[in-house]
Design an enzyme around this catalytic site. Structure first.
Site, mmCIF file in Angstrom:
data_model
loop_
_atom_site.group_PDB
_atom_site.id
_atom_site.type_symbol
_atom_site.label_atom_id
_atom_site.label_comp_id
_atom_site.label_asym_id
_atom_site.label_seq_id
_atom_site.Cartn_x
_atom_site.Cartn_y
_atom_site.Cartn_z
ATOM 1 N NE ARG A 285 -1.790 1.921 3.468
ATOM 2 C CZ ARG A 285 -1.626 1.693 4.767
ATOM 3 N NH1 ARG A 285 -2.201 0.653 5.338
ATOM 4 N NH2 ARG A 285 -0.861 2.478 5.500
ATOM 5 C CG HIS A 289 -6.237 2.086 6.321
ATOM 6 N ND1 HIS A 289 -6.354 0.803 5.835
ATOM 7 C CD2 HIS A 289 -7.394 2.361 6.963
ATOM 8 C CE1 HIS A 289 -7.530 0.314 6.159
ATOM 9 N NE2 HIS A 289 -8.183 1.242 6.847
ATOM 10 C CE1 TYR A 298 1.346 2.548 8.557
ATOM 11 C CE2 TYR A 298 0.134 4.243 9.763
ATOM 12 C CZ TYR A 298 0.281 3.439 8.646
ATOM 13 O OH TYR A 298 -0.632 3.528 7.617
#
Length: 400
Positions: A285, A289, A298
């Site tokens: 990805r 998100h 993160y």
């Protein structure tokens, strides 16, 4: 098709080993180093022979290859426009597919018209393959409808927000298809995060026991929002299928040709009455998100950069150019078509009506309810107060 045996458990960390908990995850393995990965096109665009899966793409013509490239380019352009529209306040939220175009287009083009698709909320490329107008995908994210298309017109179900629940729907539908004696197949899309949901485990159990003609297509994009895959499983996801008694296979999710071949194989198994298959498309990805997420909190830049080198669109372009299957005229024409699509999407969204603020009170109860009526009246008074404040501001000469 044999399934790899479950990997041996890792030894426990000794007491003297320094913990890395809490550190940002970087240096994740690249697809080329993953064991058991089906790959037909390398990141450099070189064709790789595969004795087991070459037969499923042997008849793909240069025109069809250009079509796959076009699908991925236009899907990415639509996705970029939708992200921009959300940033500008035209959409409430958007879930980007950036980086996952090959997994979606390859699997989507493997389907027959009579196959049925159960997506999550990120399968914009699959929707494109099923003939759903991309502008229809945006109504739900703008809040003006609950989907915007008839699932039975394209055999493409409405987007599913509840994580993993669509796998149960797909399994039940596939069981019905089998009882009807049809030779069509069902495919359910979900992500690595959803693979930890109980609904998915139940789907695997029922589909295996009833030999349902369903393909479970997991797009392992490495991150369940901020949770890396290694925090969810100790073995590759595709190996979970072995415990339920059906095959699992891992495919390079950035290789559109490999995704096409593996999905065709899995669908043929389903149509032949051989039951379910788990396909793990190992991809990444590239974006957030959703537009409410900040991936820099993160994961590190090094990880993203390593995957940018394996971009699915660039990979196929390199192959097309090396094989003389496409010239500069094709790419230039596609660029023009891409910009035209972007403008059409933007104009369509801006022409959509504002969401009906009072729709939340409809269909709460079949016959209505006094409490809902009271809440509706309170909300109406609250909304009217803004108009009153605006008028009083004008009267005082303060403006709005």
């Amino acid at each position: 098709m044999t399934v790899e045996s479950t990997a041996a458990r890792k030894p426990r960390r000794s007491a003297g080993t320094k913990s890395t908990a809490g550190k940002r995850t970087t240096g994740r393995k690249s697809p080329g180093t993953e064991p058991g990965l089906v790959q037909l096109l390398t990141p450099e665009g070189e064709r790789v022979e595969n004795a087991e899966y070459d037969q499923y793409v042997a008849g793909v013509t240069p025109e069809e290859l250009r079509g796959l490239y076009r699908d991925m380019v236009l899907t990415r352009r639509f996705d970029a426009e939708a992200t921009a529209l959300q940033r500008q306040g035209e959409l409430g939220l958007w879930a980007s597919l950036l980086g996952q175009e090959a997994a979606q287009i390859g699997s989507g083009r493997a389907l027959r018209d009579d196959d049925y698709v159960f997506p999550t909320y990120r399968e914009h490329g699959v929707a494109w393959c099923r003939g759903v107008d991309p502008t229809n995908l945006l109504g739900m994210f703008r809040g003006v409808n609950n989907g915007g298309w008839d699932p039975n017109s394209n055999n493409f179900h409405l987007y599913t927000i509840v994580i993993g629940s669509q796998t149960l729907h797909a399994t039940g539908y596939a069981m019905g298809v089998a009882k009807d004696g049809a030779d069509s197949a069902v495919i359910a899309y979900f992500g690595d995060g959803a693979s930890s949901q109980g609904d998915v485990a139940e789907s695997f159990t029922f589909s295996a026991v009833y030999n349902a003609p369903v393909v479970f297509f997991c797009q392992n994009n490495q991150w369940a929002i901020s949770e890396p895959t290694e925090k969810q499983t100790r073995v590759p996801l595709y190996q979970r299928a072995q415990g339920y008694g059906f095959p699992g296979v891992r495919v390079d999710g950035n290789d559109v040709l490999a995704c096409l071949a593996v999905t065709r194989w899995a669908l043929e198994r389903a149509r032949a009455g051989e039951g379910p298959t788990l396909v793990e498309a190992y991809t990444y990805r590239m974006g957030a998100h959703t537009t409410s997420d900040d991936p820099t909190r993160y994961r590190g830049d090094e990880e993203r950069q390593s995957w940018e080198a394996k971009d699915p669109i660039l990979r196929l372009r390199r192959y097309l150019e090396a094989a003389n299957h496409a010239d500069e005229g094709f790419f230039a024409e596609l660029e023009t078509e891409s910009e035209t699509l972007g403008r059409r999407v933007r104009e369509a969204v801006r022409a959509m009506p504002d969401p009906d603020r009072f729709a939340i009170f409809e269909n709460v109860y079949a016959d209505g309810h006094a409490l809902v009526d009271e809440e509706r009246a309170q909300f109406a008074a609250y909304q009217a107060s803004f108009a009153d404040e605006s008028e009083s501001g004008f009267a005082a000469g303060e403006g709005v």
